[in-house]
Scaffold this active site. Structure first.
Site, PDB file in Angstrom:
ATOM      1  N   ASP A  66       4.203  -3.963  58.832  1.00 61.80           N
ATOM      2  CA  ASP A  66       4.215  -3.464  58.110  1.00 61.80           C
ATOM      3  C   ASP A  66       4.923  -1.357  58.128  1.00 61.80           C
ATOM      4  O   ASP A  66       4.847  -1.139  57.373  1.00 61.80           O
ATOM      5  CB  ASP A  66       4.378  -3.813  56.638  1.00 61.80           C
ATOM      6  CG  ASP A  66       4.270  -5.206  56.201  1.00 61.80           C
ATOM      7  OD1 ASP A  66       5.382  -5.367  55.412  1.00 61.80           O
ATOM      8  OD2 ASP A  66       3.562  -5.844  55.955  1.00 61.80           O
ATOM      9  N   ARG A 137      -2.279  -3.072  44.655  1.00 59.20           N
ATOM     10  CA  ARG A 137      -2.552  -1.463  46.131  1.00 59.20           C
ATOM     11  C   ARG A 137      -3.398  -0.905  45.800  1.00 59.20           C
ATOM     12  O   ARG A 137      -4.177  -0.462  46.602  1.00 59.20           O
ATOM     13  CB  ARG A 137      -1.390  -1.657  46.815  1.00 59.20           C
ATOM     14  CG  ARG A 137      -0.709  -2.832  47.540  1.00 59.20           C
ATOM     15  CD  ARG A 137      -1.265  -3.799  48.321  1.00 59.20           C
ATOM     16  NE  ARG A 137       0.093  -4.933  48.592  1.00 59.20           N
ATOM     17  CZ  ARG A 137       0.813  -4.751  49.281  1.00 59.20           C
ATOM     18  NH1 ARG A 137       1.283  -3.370  49.913  1.00 59.20           N
ATOM     19  NH2 ARG A 137       1.262  -5.490  49.894  1.00 59.20           N
ATOM     20  N   HIS A 168       4.790  -1.512  43.615  1.00 60.01           N
ATOM     21  CA  HIS A 168       4.393   0.082  43.386  1.00 60.01           C
ATOM     22  C   HIS A 168       5.041   0.383  42.219  1.00 60.01           C
ATOM     23  O   HIS A 168       6.387  -0.235  42.256  1.00 60.01           O
ATOM     24  CB  HIS A 168       4.819   0.728  44.536  1.00 60.01           C
ATOM     25  CG  HIS A 168       3.866  -0.126  45.761  1.00 60.01           C
ATOM     26  ND1 HIS A 168       4.744   0.121  47.194  1.00 60.01           N
ATOM     27  CD2 HIS A 168       2.345   0.367  46.018  1.00 60.01           C
ATOM     28  CE1 HIS A 168       3.402  -0.604  47.663  1.00 60.01           C
ATOM     29  NE2 HIS A 168       2.576   0.083  47.467  1.00 60.01           N
ATOM     30  N   CYS A 255      10.292   4.037  50.677  1.00 63.79           N
ATOM     31  CA  CYS A 255       8.652   2.832  51.628  1.00 63.79           C
ATOM     32  C   CYS A 255       9.313   4.482  52.833  1.00 63.79           C
ATOM     33  O   CYS A 255       7.913   3.957  53.158  1.00 63.79           O
ATOM     34  CB  CYS A 255       9.222   1.940  51.173  1.00 63.79           C
ATOM     35  SG  CYS A 255       9.192   0.852  49.881  1.00 63.79           S
TER      36      CYS A 255
HETATM   37  C1  CIR Z   1       4.548  -4.418  51.711  1.00 61.30           C
HETATM   38  O1  CIR Z   1       4.386  -5.489  50.461  1.00 61.30           O
HETATM   39  O2  CIR Z   1       3.600  -3.166  51.379  1.00 61.30           O
HETATM   40  C2  CIR Z   1       5.641  -3.610  52.126  1.00 61.30           C
HETATM   41  N1  CIR Z   1       6.208  -5.338  52.778  1.00 61.30           N
HETATM   42  C3  CIR Z   1       6.523  -2.882  51.806  1.00 61.30           C
HETATM   43  C4  CIR Z   1       5.971  -1.930  51.417  1.00 61.30           C
HETATM   44  C5  CIR Z   1       6.866  -0.557  50.490  1.00 61.30           C
HETATM   45  N2  CIR Z   1       6.370   0.550  50.189  1.00 61.30           N
HETATM   46  C6  CIR Z   1       6.436   0.702  49.266  1.00 61.30           C
HETATM   47  O3  CIR Z   1       7.208   0.069  48.185  1.00 61.30           O
HETATM   48  N3  CIR Z   1       6.517   2.251  49.099  1.00 61.30           N
END
Ligand code: CIR
Length: 263
Positions: A66, A137, A168, A255
């Site tokens: 990731d 998280r 998130h 992200c």
């Molecule tokens: C996760 O589940 O951590 C990653 N597949 C996606 C992260 C996305 N990040 C974000 O929204 N800041």
């Protein structure tokens, strides 16, 4: 009113690695295609650069599936950076990889310590405060530490609720300018944006909420015509970026970068 919440001289991105096919996802909707993701990533980086910002595009890290989602590894403010402590165990090492990069750009780099957990995707910095979503998280201790660390620079942290099933806080909202937030109706209904102007995503277009305001542009995932039209009507200069592959991993525009102006 100041515009330091969306004017940035720098960004950090990281190219996706072949291991992206094993990236975390809430629901399996198919394996991401690395070729398409790389192409979309190049378009994303070029669009950030087109605003005049300096973009440090880091090399892929195959050990961390990731790791293209760099936003979750740090919070970068003008005064200094704070290295996060991701709540996803497979992502913890990504933050350690980002710390030395941040030290080349900032004289002050602080860290969230155990047992707290917090990911950058849960943090929205506005002109007047830092909103942090408590999520699967990000926990109370992570938020407490963030509040203590940023208080030295004069910031106020406000904890908000992330709707159930949403990864998130910023999965469902983005800052468009000093007083305007793009949000899904389900998130805005919690009342967390009182005092801000809110533009809602169109029905069925909740995934458009994860956009970014970066200097004069708004980068949004391609394919959300009604929300795009609302943003254009409100006067924003919108650029669409393909996001089909990141979307399979619950990722969007925010992200993919850390955005900042070190003072
Ligand atoms: C996760 O589940 O951590 C990653 N597949 C996606 C992260 C996305 N990040 C974000 O929204 N800041």
């Amino acid at each position: 009113m100041s515009d330091r919440s969306f004017r940035f001289s720098h960004a950090i991105t990281r190219a996706p690695a072949p291991s992206i096919t094993r990236g975390l996802r809430a629901v399996d909707t198919g394996t991401p295609d690395l070729g398409i993701m790389l192409e979309n990533h190049r378009h994303y980086v070029a669009t950030l650069r087109s605003t005049g910002a300096q973009v440090l595009d880091l090399g892929p890290l195959d050990a961390y599936p990731d790791s293209v989602f760099v936003e979750d590894t740090a919070l970068c403010l003008p005064e200094g950076a704070i290295v996060m402590r991701p709540g996803a165990p497979t992502r913890m090492g990504e933050a350690a990889e980002m710390a030395p990069v941040l030290r080349t750009l900032y004289s002050e780099v602080l860290e969230i310590a155990a047992p707290g957990h917090i990911e950058g995707g849960d943090i929205l910095v506005t002109e007047r405060e830092i909103l942090v979503g408590r999520s699967a998280r990000t926990d109370a201790e992570g938020i407490r530490q963030l509040g203590a660390l940023t208080a030295r620079w004069g910031y106020t942290v406000r904890e908000v609720v992330v709707p159930k099933g949403v990864l998130h806080f910023k999965t469902d909202c983005s800052l468009l300018d000093a007083e305007t937030i793009l949000a899904t109706p389900r998130l805005a209904a919690s009342g967390c944006f009182e005092g801000y102007r809110v533009i809602h995503t169109a029905e069925g277009e909740e995934a458009a909420a994860n956009t970014i305001r970066f200097n004069d542009l708004v980068l949004m995932p391609a394919g959300f015509a009604k929300t795009r039209a609302a943003l254009v009507k409100a006067g924003y200069d919108v650029r669409e970026i393909g996001n089909t592959e990141c979307a399979k991993l619950d990722g969007g525009m925010s992200c993919l970068s850390l955005r900042f102006s070190p003072s």
